[in-house]
Write a protein that holds these residues in place. Sequence first.
Motif, PDB file in Angstrom:
ATOM      1  N   GLU A  63      50.841  36.452  46.256  1.00  0.00           N
ATOM      2  CA  GLU A  63      50.617  37.215  45.033  1.00  0.00           C
ATOM      3  C   GLU A  63      51.483  36.621  43.928  1.00  0.00           C
ATOM      4  OE1 GLU A  63      50.454  41.952  44.479  1.00  0.00           O
ATOM      5  OE2 GLU A  63      49.600  41.284  46.283  1.00  0.00           O
ATOM      6  N   GLU A 102      52.928  36.979  39.773  1.00  0.00           N
ATOM      7  CA  GLU A 102      52.749  37.506  37.982  1.00  0.00           C
ATOM      8  C   GLU A 102      52.531  36.263  37.295  1.00  0.00           C
ATOM      9  OE1 GLU A 102      54.552  41.250  37.340  1.00  0.00           O
ATOM     10  OE2 GLU A 102      55.783  39.947  36.131  1.00  0.00           O
ATOM     11  N   GLU A 161      40.835  42.471  29.775  1.00  0.00           N
ATOM     12  CA  GLU A 161      40.610  41.816  31.090  1.00  0.00           C
ATOM     13  C   GLU A 161      41.009  40.327  31.134  1.00  0.00           C
ATOM     14  OE1 GLU A 161      36.689  41.635  34.011  1.00  0.00           O
ATOM     15  OE2 GLU A 161      36.552  42.315  32.031  1.00  0.00           O
ATOM     16  N   ARG A 209      41.962  36.606  42.467  1.00  0.00           N
ATOM     17  CA  ARG A 209      41.726  37.857  41.759  1.00  0.00           C
ATOM     18  C   ARG A 209      42.617  38.260  41.130  1.00  0.00           C
ATOM     19  NH1 ARG A 209      42.463  42.898  44.686  1.00  0.00           N
ATOM     20  NH2 ARG A 209      43.484  41.654  46.596  1.00  0.00           N
ATOM     21  N   VAL A 210      42.454  38.896  40.189  1.00  0.00           N
ATOM     22  CA  VAL A 210      43.229  39.529  39.106  1.00  0.00           C
ATOM     23  C   VAL A 210      43.459  41.150  39.465  1.00  0.00           C
ATOM     24  CG1 VAL A 210      43.961  40.002  36.677  1.00  0.00           C
ATOM     25  CG2 VAL A 210      42.827  37.872  37.288  1.00  0.00           C
ATOM     26  N   THR A 211      44.570  41.707  39.685  1.00  0.00           N
ATOM     27  CA  THR A 211      44.819  43.084  40.025  1.00  0.00           C
ATOM     28  C   THR A 211      45.407  43.956  38.954  1.00  0.00           C
ATOM     29  OG1 THR A 211      47.014  42.620  41.133  1.00  0.00           O
ATOM     30  CG2 THR A 211      45.067  42.733  42.429  1.00  0.00           C
ATOM     31  N   GLU A 212      45.846  43.291  38.024  1.00  0.00           N
ATOM     32  CA  GLU A 212      46.685  44.243  36.872  1.00  0.00           C
ATOM     33  C   GLU A 212      46.727  43.207  35.670  1.00  0.00           C
ATOM     34  OE1 GLU A 212      50.808  45.970  35.843  1.00  0.00           O
ATOM     35  OE2 GLU A 212      50.532  45.366  37.766  1.00  0.00           O
ATOM     36  N   ARG A 264      48.938  40.406  37.093  1.00  0.00           N
ATOM     37  CA  ARG A 264      49.317  40.090  38.588  1.00  0.00           C
ATOM     38  C   ARG A 264      48.110  39.501  39.361  1.00  0.00           C
ATOM     39  NH1 ARG A 264      53.634  40.419  40.967  1.00  0.00           N
ATOM     40  NH2 ARG A 264      53.821  41.261  42.950  1.00  0.00           N
ATOM     41  N   LEU A 265      48.147  38.351  40.076  1.00  0.00           N
ATOM     42  CA  LEU A 265      47.292  37.522  40.830  1.00  0.00           C
ATOM     43  C   LEU A 265      47.315  37.582  42.306  1.00  0.00           C
ATOM     44  CD1 LEU A 265      47.350  34.399  38.388  1.00  0.00           C
ATOM     45  CD2 LEU A 265      46.203  36.537  37.950  1.00  0.00           C
ATOM     46  N   VAL A 266      46.307  37.504  42.889  1.00  0.00           N
ATOM     47  CA  VAL A 266      46.178  37.628  44.394  1.00  0.00           C
ATOM     48  C   VAL A 266      45.422  36.094  44.408  1.00  0.00           C
ATOM     49  CG1 VAL A 266      45.353  38.284  46.622  1.00  0.00           C
ATOM     50  CG2 VAL A 266      46.208  40.007  44.783  1.00  0.00           C
TER      51      VAL A 266
END
Length: 115
Positions: A59, A61, A74, A83-86, A98-100
């Motif tokens: 994870e 940033e 977005e 996946r983008v969480t924030e 923030r990326l996963v």
Amino acid sequence: MTLPIAPPTARPAPSAPRVARIVAIGLMGLTAIVAGTGVAVAVPTIDRVAPGGGRQGSETEIVLSGRSLGDVRELFFESGAIRVTEVANLDGNRVRARLVIPSDCPLGNHRLRLR
């Protein structure tokens, strides 16, 4: 004196003053439409991404820097693998995300888009 003959469906060409008047009216209408809608739309542009990458199974940033990024709500990756969480606007020219990154994410460059 001659009389020009045209096929029955053809209309005679409009005279020069009439054509100029039609063009002038059309341009005035277009100007009114453009002025009334506020066409000056800034296109978001990304100049830099820091850091420039991430590791599989982590994870992280990132910060996107550029121009006209204040309205970004977005961020997504075209492949769908990351996946983008924030997403947060830092100012009008920087966005933090923030990326996963899954452990099976393909290696290499991944195209991203803003909305």
